[in-house]
Design a protein around this motif. Sequence first.
Motif, PDB file in Angstrom:
ATOM      1  N   UNK A  61       0.838  -1.203   0.000  1.00  0.00           N
ATOM      2  CA  UNK A  61       0.000   0.000   0.000  1.00  0.00           C
ATOM      3  C   UNK A  61       0.869   1.247   0.000  1.00  0.00           C
ATOM      4  N   UNK A  62       0.514   2.193  -0.866  1.00  0.00           N
ATOM      5  CA  UNK A  62       1.193   3.482  -0.918  1.00  0.00           C
ATOM      6  C   UNK A  62       0.143   4.588  -0.931  1.00  0.00           C
ATOM      7  N   UNK A  63       0.492   5.741  -0.371  1.00  0.00           N
ATOM      8  CA  UNK A  63      -0.437   6.874  -0.318  1.00  0.00           C
ATOM      9  C   UNK A  63       0.176   8.094  -0.993  1.00  0.00           C
ATOM     10  N   UNK A  64      -0.681   8.862  -1.668  1.00  0.00           N
ATOM     11  CA  UNK A  64      -0.243  10.087  -2.323  1.00  0.00           C
ATOM     12  C   UNK A  64      -1.428  11.040  -2.404  1.00  0.00           C
ATOM     13  N   UNK A  65      -1.165  12.279  -2.780  1.00  0.00           N
ATOM     14  CA  UNK A  65      -2.230  13.281  -2.905  1.00  0.00           C
ATOM     15  C   UNK A  65      -3.052  12.990  -4.152  1.00  0.00           C
ATOM     16  N   UNK A  66      -4.367  13.086  -4.029  1.00  0.00           N
ATOM     17  CA  UNK A  66      -5.267  12.838  -5.156  1.00  0.00           C
ATOM     18  C   UNK A  66      -5.230  14.029  -6.111  1.00  0.00           C
ATOM     19  N   UNK A 303      -6.569  12.084  -0.238  1.00  0.00           N
ATOM     20  CA  UNK A 303      -5.465  11.132  -0.340  1.00  0.00           C
ATOM     21  C   UNK A 303      -5.883   9.944  -1.205  1.00  0.00           C
ATOM     22  N   UNK A 304      -5.028   9.561  -2.142  1.00  0.00           N
ATOM     23  CA  UNK A 304      -5.236   8.378  -2.965  1.00  0.00           C
ATOM     24  C   UNK A 304      -4.402   7.227  -2.425  1.00  0.00           C
ATOM     25  N   UNK A 305      -5.005   6.051  -2.340  1.00  0.00           N
ATOM     26  CA  UNK A 305      -4.294   4.845  -1.923  1.00  0.00           C
ATOM     27  C   UNK A 305      -3.999   4.009  -3.167  1.00  0.00           C
ATOM     28  N   UNK A 306      -2.733   3.651  -3.337  1.00  0.00           N
ATOM     29  CA  UNK A 306      -2.323   2.783  -4.440  1.00  0.00           C
ATOM     30  C   UNK A 306      -1.951   1.418  -3.873  1.00  0.00           C
ATOM     31  N   UNK A 307      -2.601   0.382  -4.374  1.00  0.00           N
ATOM     32  CA  UNK A 307      -2.344  -0.989  -3.927  1.00  0.00           C
ATOM     33  C   UNK A 307      -1.685  -1.736  -5.077  1.00  0.00           C
ATOM     34  N   UNK A 308      -0.485  -2.236  -4.845  1.00  0.00           N
ATOM     35  CA  UNK A 308       0.284  -2.907  -5.898  1.00  0.00           C
ATOM     36  C   UNK A 308       0.472  -4.378  -5.560  1.00  0.00           C
ATOM     37  N   UNK A 309       0.202  -5.210  -6.552  1.00  0.00           N
ATOM     38  CA  UNK A 309       0.494  -6.637  -6.414  1.00  0.00           C
ATOM     39  C   UNK A 309       1.972  -6.877  -6.715  1.00  0.00           C
ATOM     40  N   UNK A 310       2.617  -7.623  -5.858  1.00  0.00           N
ATOM     41  CA  UNK A 310       4.023  -7.961  -6.066  1.00  0.00           C
ATOM     42  C   UNK A 310       4.246  -9.431  -5.768  1.00  0.00           C
ATOM     43  N   UNK A 311       5.221 -10.019  -6.493  1.00  0.00           N
ATOM     44  CA  UNK A 311       5.592 -11.408  -6.239  1.00  0.00           C
ATOM     45  C   UNK A 311       7.029 -11.433  -5.732  1.00  0.00           C
TER      46      UNK A 311
END
Length: 356
Positions: A61-66, A303-311
């Motif tokens: 999870x990462x957060x940034x300004x929308x 605030x925008x939440x970015x959810x990234x899938x990682x392996x």
Amino acid sequence: MKERKMGLKQAIKSLDAFPRTEEHLLQKTQSGALVSIVGLVIMATLFFHELTYYLPTNTVHQMSVDLKRGETLPIHVNMTFPSLPCDVLSVDAIDMSGKHEVDLDTNIWKLRLNSHGHIIGTEYLSDLVEKEHAAHKHGDEKEHHDDAEKKLHALGFDQDAESMIKKVKQALDNGEGCRVYGVLDVQRVAGNFHISVHGLNIYVAQMIFGGGAHVNVSHVIHDLSFGPKYPGLHNPLDGTVRILHDTSGTFKYYIKIVPTEYRYISKEVLPTNQFSVSEYFSPMKEFDRTWPAVYFLYDLSPITVTIKEERRSFLHFITRLCAVLGGTFALTGMLDRWMYRLLEAVTKASSGRAYR
């Protein structure tokens, strides 16, 4: 020259960490076979464990300004009102600018339900949001009543109003309900939408229900979301059941929307929204002039939440695999040597006693 080549070959052979033993010098034992079988089972188990640890993806999870501007906000609605017929329900939406959106790109359906919840008819709704509802609170009942009567006579709407009243009263007597579902596309600003009987003329509503205290806004929220779903998303209002008995009132759901981007491991990006909610119920009082409704008041987080899938790294997987398999192989080799020496000592001791 030949001696130098032979010396070089011998020097290279001396570096061999895995010297070969001649076949006739090898001795196979039952204890060694048992340890080998146990070792293979352990290594196979650890291999599958490491494989199941490596294959699934984990999320970061990462957060940034929308920074989004000018986009619309999709609102997916799927609700059932078991005590109100479809003819009296309407959907209204207002944003914080005070502007009442009339030409919404709206696709809403209403399904008529019988007293057992089975579908008995369907009706398509569009442009349910009306201009005259911009600040509509159904206040001052007498004034509305007089204006309504004048308008009815002026428009020659008496017959239609009477047939509407009879139809709805019959539906209420039959225990009809209504399922409302579809998508609202609203501006990406704070606002609210509500489902109520506010679309009715105040005179017609008064003739049907005899006052707001008799409007039962019991409801079931099957689905309420603000965008497509992604893996692991939980919408807190899904499955909400609010049934009123011998009372009436207004439900208000205060929703905080968090813009979200879900990035799949395939690099596909899914823009959506998640939300939190708090709930408030205001029961009808004896002299209330308002009409019950179900309100959804929403605001957007900056605030925008970015959810990234990682392996996990493949090299990391190989490193762990070598460690567990190599460690198991070394441990079983040690056990084999210990068991062989133990059995050899026991055999020698027993043979020495027999000789004596």
